[in-house]
Every structure is written in structure tokens, then in C-alpha cells.
Write a protein that holds these residues in place. Structure first.
Motif, mmCIF file in Angstrom:
data_model
loop_
_atom_site.group_PDB
_atom_site.id
_atom_site.type_symbol
_atom_site.label_atom_id
_atom_site.label_comp_id
_atom_site.label_asym_id
_atom_site.label_seq_id
_atom_site.Cartn_x
_atom_site.Cartn_y
_atom_site.Cartn_z
ATOM 1 N N ALA A 1 60.633 20.291 17.099
ATOM 2 C CA ALA A 1 60.169 21.697 17.086
ATOM 3 C C ALA A 1 60.037 22.056 15.586
ATOM 4 N N ALA A 2 60.522 21.673 14.824
ATOM 5 C CA ALA A 2 60.237 21.741 13.388
ATOM 6 C C ALA A 2 59.057 21.404 12.929
ATOM 7 N N ALA A 3 58.471 20.191 13.364
ATOM 8 C CA ALA A 3 57.131 19.797 12.891
ATOM 9 C C ALA A 3 56.119 20.429 13.420
ATOM 10 N N ARG A 4 56.471 21.281 14.848
ATOM 11 C CA ARG A 4 55.523 21.870 15.412
ATOM 12 C C ARG A 4 55.257 23.533 14.755
ATOM 13 N N LEU A 5 56.494 23.815 14.498
ATOM 14 C CA LEU A 5 56.712 25.219 14.233
ATOM 15 C C LEU A 5 56.353 25.626 12.776
ATOM 16 N N ILE A 6 56.484 24.848 11.669
ATOM 17 C CA ILE A 6 56.097 24.909 10.572
ATOM 18 C C ILE A 6 54.977 23.836 9.980
ATOM 19 N N ASP A 7 54.743 23.859 8.561
ATOM 20 C CA ASP A 7 53.492 22.940 8.420
ATOM 21 C C ASP A 7 54.193 21.897 7.706
ATOM 22 N N MET A 8 53.355 20.852 7.463
ATOM 23 C CA MET A 8 53.820 19.628 7.404
ATOM 24 C C MET A 8 54.619 19.197 6.077
ATOM 25 N N GLU A 9 53.955 20.060 4.967
ATOM 26 C CA GLU A 9 54.963 20.215 3.748
ATOM 27 C C GLU A 9 56.235 20.693 3.913
ATOM 28 N N ALA A 10 56.402 21.922 4.660
ATOM 29 C CA ALA A 10 57.693 22.316 5.038
ATOM 30 C C ALA A 10 58.663 21.597 5.707
ATOM 31 N N PHE A 11 57.839 20.698 6.485
ATOM 32 C CA PHE A 11 58.698 19.779 7.467
ATOM 33 C C PHE A 11 59.195 18.579 6.531
ATOM 34 N N GLY A 12 58.454 18.202 5.472
ATOM 35 C CA GLY A 12 58.859 17.460 4.492
ATOM 36 C C GLY A 12 60.268 17.788 3.843
ATOM 37 N N ARG A 13 60.326 19.288 3.566
ATOM 38 C CA ARG A 13 61.429 19.898 2.887
ATOM 39 C C ARG A 13 62.806 19.781 4.087
ATOM 40 N N PHE A 14 62.387 20.117 5.077
ATOM 41 C CA PHE A 14 63.260 20.087 6.224
ATOM 42 C C PHE A 14 63.867 18.797 6.421
ATOM 43 N N ALA A 15 63.165 17.592 6.240
ATOM 44 C CA ALA A 15 63.574 16.325 6.417
ATOM 45 C C ALA A 15 64.296 15.930 5.132
ATOM 46 N N LEU A 16 63.996 16.533 3.924
ATOM 47 C CA LEU A 16 64.683 16.049 2.964
ATOM 48 C C LEU A 16 66.077 16.764 2.863
ATOM 49 N N VAL A 17 66.354 17.930 3.426
ATOM 50 C CA VAL A 17 67.778 18.266 3.603
ATOM 51 C C VAL A 17 68.557 17.567 4.609
ATOM 52 N N LEU A 18 67.642 17.233 5.655
ATOM 53 C CA LEU A 18 68.746 16.384 6.806
ATOM 54 C C LEU A 18 68.932 14.904 5.992
ATOM 55 N N ILE A 19 67.996 14.270 5.273
ATOM 56 C CA ILE A 19 68.655 13.132 4.617
ATOM 57 C C ILE A 19 69.630 13.051 3.698
ATOM 58 N N VAL A 20 69.676 14.375 2.931
ATOM 59 C CA VAL A 20 70.746 14.377 1.943
ATOM 60 C C VAL A 20 72.107 14.747 2.621
ATOM 61 N N ALA A 21 71.995 15.497 3.718
ATOM 62 C CA ALA A 21 73.145 15.931 4.590
ATOM 63 C C ALA A 21 73.593 14.753 5.337
ATOM 64 N N GLY A 22 72.476 13.854 5.839
ATOM 65 C CA GLY A 22 73.006 12.712 6.640
ATOM 66 C C GLY A 22 73.685 11.595 5.515
ATOM 67 N N PHE A 23 72.965 11.462 4.378
ATOM 68 C CA PHE A 23 74.053 10.749 3.436
ATOM 69 C C PHE A 23 75.454 11.361 3.178
#
Length: 426
Positions: A33-55
Motif C-alpha cells: 500500500a505504501a509503495a502504491r500510495l506514495i512515490d518511490m523516494e518517499a517509499f524509501g524514507r518509509f522503508a528507512l523508518v521501518l528498518i531503524v524501528a525494526g532494529f
């Protein structure tokens, strides 16, 4: 035969698989949903948050929930033990939330970008909420509350898309920060009723005793989290910093697709550590090996089949699920699928050392993989780009598997001088 199969399907293993399906399926669909609703660069930021929160969640798991799943079947007073675990988990989750927010603020400052306060704040809230939810889930599964855990996770999985749809219908623009906020909110709303229902005063002595017992395992599991961060999440972050946020988004998309298989492996965390610990305590080394060999034989074929179905037509799946811009990351998906094979085999071997209370061996294996990751990162990332980053991660997983197998061959039984957990019960 049908009745025997039905009886097996009523056990905690099925509830664990269904719950992990709800958790991982939710994460998978939320990522799409995130990849479809926001652009690829914003999805990269979204992924960054999930990576740090996952750590941060990995740290929480090492200190709280991983020891919980091994010790839960051995304590004398489960109610007091759960109270102590819950109190410690709350304090730790708050500290990790603040650390995640600070780390992300520093990351954007080092890139000479304005700090996105809304995204950073949402990341801290998500860290707090998801760590509390992880604790609640593991406690429920440890003490025959798997059905309640499943209900909690299904409720969150249903609430998030409804919240996204509500914002879209109201004409509120969606971005990375708002999606992270909704992830945090739905986790809070579905977890707090569970924790409130079990909130009792653990007592200082009980809290101290529980902390000591957890630390005896976590003192080696915690460094494992640090070195695994270096062999995987750090690779993604450096790839994003070197190749751009779009590359980070593409790598994350490939990781989402192999996550379909990883959900089966994650489901084992609700059952296998506790089962392995009980097998070792009651039957020693032969019972432990028989138990884990049975788990491997049951899970191996479906894991291999699913990985084949995902990896062979990798470009097709990326196009169908995420869109045409993600197709160039098909090679990344194939590398990561091979990495899941290594992860599965490594986790089964690692359960032997967890049951023996020899988590130091696990740490040393991951230290080897960290060194392999550091050695390969610069040359492969420079030459092959995102595919090189995925290859680094896969090679690191393979190195940790080989290191554990080597340790298993050197020590058929725990050595007399090895650090072990105290036999004293809580």
C-alpha cells in the motif's frame, strides 16, 4: 488419519502460523500500500523508518521476548513472571522509542537535510507501540493465549486499511509520516487493552530476579542483534545513502516478497524455542535434536517450494505487486530468496545453542557473518549496485550458518566450563 490431522491443527502450532500470517501478511500488504500510495523516494524514507524501528525491536526481542520464550515453560510462578516482564518491557520500549527518534534526526542532519519532525516523531511512537505489541503477543503464546494474540493482530490488520481509506476519503494527503503514524496508532489501540488486563505490581525482588535471568541469555543475544544489524540493515541504509532512496525502496520491495516465506520462519518463534527448551530440560540432547529435526523436516519442503515460486519469476512478481519501476530489482529478489534458505537452516541450528543456554556461540557465528559483510560490502556495492547489496546480505547469512555448523561439530555436548543459565526457578 483425518482425525489425527485435525487434532494437530487445533494445537498452538496452527495458531502460531495463523498469527504470524496475520502479522507478516499485514506488514506485506502495508508495504505494498505504501509503495502504491506514495512515490518511490518517499517509499524509501518509509522503508528507512521501518528498518531503524525494526532494529530497535531486535534489541527489545533480545532483552525481553527471546529469553521469555525460552524461560516461560520453566518458571514456578507464571503470573508474577509475566508482571515482571511486562514492567521491564515498558521501560525498555520507551527508551528505544526515544533512541530511534534521535537516530533518525541525526541521520537527516548528517545528510544536510531538514529534520522531518513529523516522520521522526511517528517513528518513535511506532517503536514504542510495536515493542509493546511484540511483548503482549509472546506472553500470550507462552501461556496458552494464542487465540487472543491472533485476535489482537487481526484487529490491527483490519484497522490500518480502514484508517488509510478514511484519510483518503476525507481528502487528507498521504505521505510517509502519516502512514507511519497510522501504523503506530493501530498498534497502540489493539495492544493496550491486553497489557492493561494483565497489569499488576511485580515487586522489586521479582523484577530484579527476572532481569538477572533474562540478562544471562541476553548478554549474548544482544550483541547478536548488533552484528546482524551490521550484516543486513546497515547494508540497506548504506545502499540508500550511496545509491539513493529509490534503491532503498527497491531493495525493500524485494525483501517484502521473500517475506512471504519468512513469515513461516517467524511463526516458529512462538513455538519452537519453548518446545526446544522443554525437550532439552526433559530429555537432554537426544530429545532436543529429535524435536528440531522433526521441525526441519516438516518446514523444509514448503519453504523450498515457496522460495522457488517467488524467485524464478521474480520480475513478474515485482511488476504485478509493486509496479514497473521495481522490475530492475529482480536480481535482488533472487539473491534474497537464497538468503532465506540459509536463514532457515541457521535458525534450526541456533535453537540447539539457545536450548543449551549457549547464546555466546550464536554471537560468535554472527560476528563471523558481520566480518564477511564488511569485507564484501564496498566492492560488491560499487560494482553491482543494489544487486551487490543483496548478495552481501545473502553471503553473510551463509557465513553465519557455516560458523554454527562448525561450532556444532566441535562441541557435541555443552562443555563443562561453558556459561549456562542458573537452574534456579523464578
Amino acid at each position: 488419519m483425518p482425525s489425527a490431522l485435525l487434532a494437530r491443527l487445533r494445537g498452538p502450532a496452527l495458531l502460531s502460523l495463523l498469527d504470524q500470517g496475520a502479522v507478516s501478511g499485514f506488514g506485506f500488504l502495508a508495504g505494498i500500500a505504501a509503495a502504491r500510495l506514495i512515490d518511490m523516494e518517499a517509499f524509501g524514507r518509509f522503508a528507512l523508518v521501518l528498518i531503524v524501528a525494526g532494529f530497535a525491536q531486535g534489541l527489545h526481542n533480545a532483552l525481553v521476548t527471546a529469553p521469555l520464550m525460552t524461560l516461560a515453560g520453566t518458571v514456578r510462578s507464571p503470573a508474577r513472571y509475566v508482571a515482571a516482564v511486562s514492567a521491564g518491557a515498558l521501560v525498555l520500549a520507551v527508551g528505544l522509542a526515544l533512541a530511534v527518534a534521535g537516530a533518525l534526526a541525526l541521520y537527516f542532519s548528517l545528510r544536510d537535510e531538514p529534520v522531518p519532525v513529523d516522520l521522526v516523531t511517528a517513528a518513535g511512537a511506532l517503536t514504542l507501540a510495536q515493542n509493546l505489541q511484540l511483548t503482549a503477543r509472546r506472553v500470550l503464546f507462552a501461556y496458552e493465549g494464542g487465540a487472543q494474540a491472533l485476535a489482537m493482530d487481526l484487529a490491527r490488520a483490519a484497522a490500518f486499511p480502514l484508517a488509510v481509506a478514511g484519510m483518503w476519503a476525507a481528502g487528507i494527503p498521504l505521505n510517509a509520516a502519516r502512514l507511519v503514524e497510522l501504523l503506530a496508532l493501530t498498534a497502540f489501540l489493539t495492544t493496550l487493552p491486553i497489557l492493561a488486563g494483565r497489569a499488576v505490581e511485580p515487586g522489586r525482588r521479582r523484577l530484579a530476579a527476572t532481569t538477572v535471568r533474562h540478562w544471562q541469555m541476553a548478554r549474548w543475544l544482544l550483541p547478536v542483534v548488533l552484528v546482524t544489524f551490521g550484516q543486513e540493515q546497515l547494508v540497506w541504509i548504506l545502499a540508500g545513502g550511496t545509491l539513493g532512496d529509490e534503491a532503498l525502496g527497491g531493495l525493500r520491495a524485494a525483501q517484502y516478497l521473500v517475506g512471504i516465506v519468512l513469515l513461516m520462519l517467524s511463526a516458529t518463534e512462538n513455538v519452537v524455542p519453548t518446545g526446544a527448551g522443554r525437550a532439552y530440560d526433559t530429555g537432554g540432547e537426544p530429545a532436543l535434536r529429535a524435536y528440531l529435526l522433526g521441525v526441519t523436516r516438516r518446514l523444509g519442503p514448503p519453504v523450498g517450494l515457496l522460495l522457488t515460486l517467488v524467485a524464478v519469476p521474480a520480475d513478474l512478481w515485482l511488476r504485478l505487486v509493486f509496479g514497473e519501476p521495481y522490475v530492475p530489482f529482480a536480481a535482488c529478489l533472487r539473491w534474497l530468496a537464497l538468503g532465506v534458505v540459509f536463514i532457515f537452516l541457521r535458525d534450526m541450528v541456533a535453537q540447539i545453542f539457545r536450548a543449551r543456554r549457549r547464546t555466546d556461540v550464536i554471537f560468535r557465528a554472527f560476528a563471523v557473518s558481520f566480518a564477511v559483510s564488511l569485507a564484501l560490502l564496498q566492492p560488491l556495492l560499487t560494482r553491482y549496485g543494489a544487486a551487490g547489496a543483496a548478495a552481501v546480505v545473502t553471503a553473510a547469512h551463509g557465513a553465519s550458518l557455516l560458523a554454527l555448523l562448525a561450532a556444532l561439530g566441535r562441541a557435541r555436548i555443552p562443555s563443562a566450563g561453558a556459561p549456562t543459565e542458573s537452574p534456579e526457578r523464578c
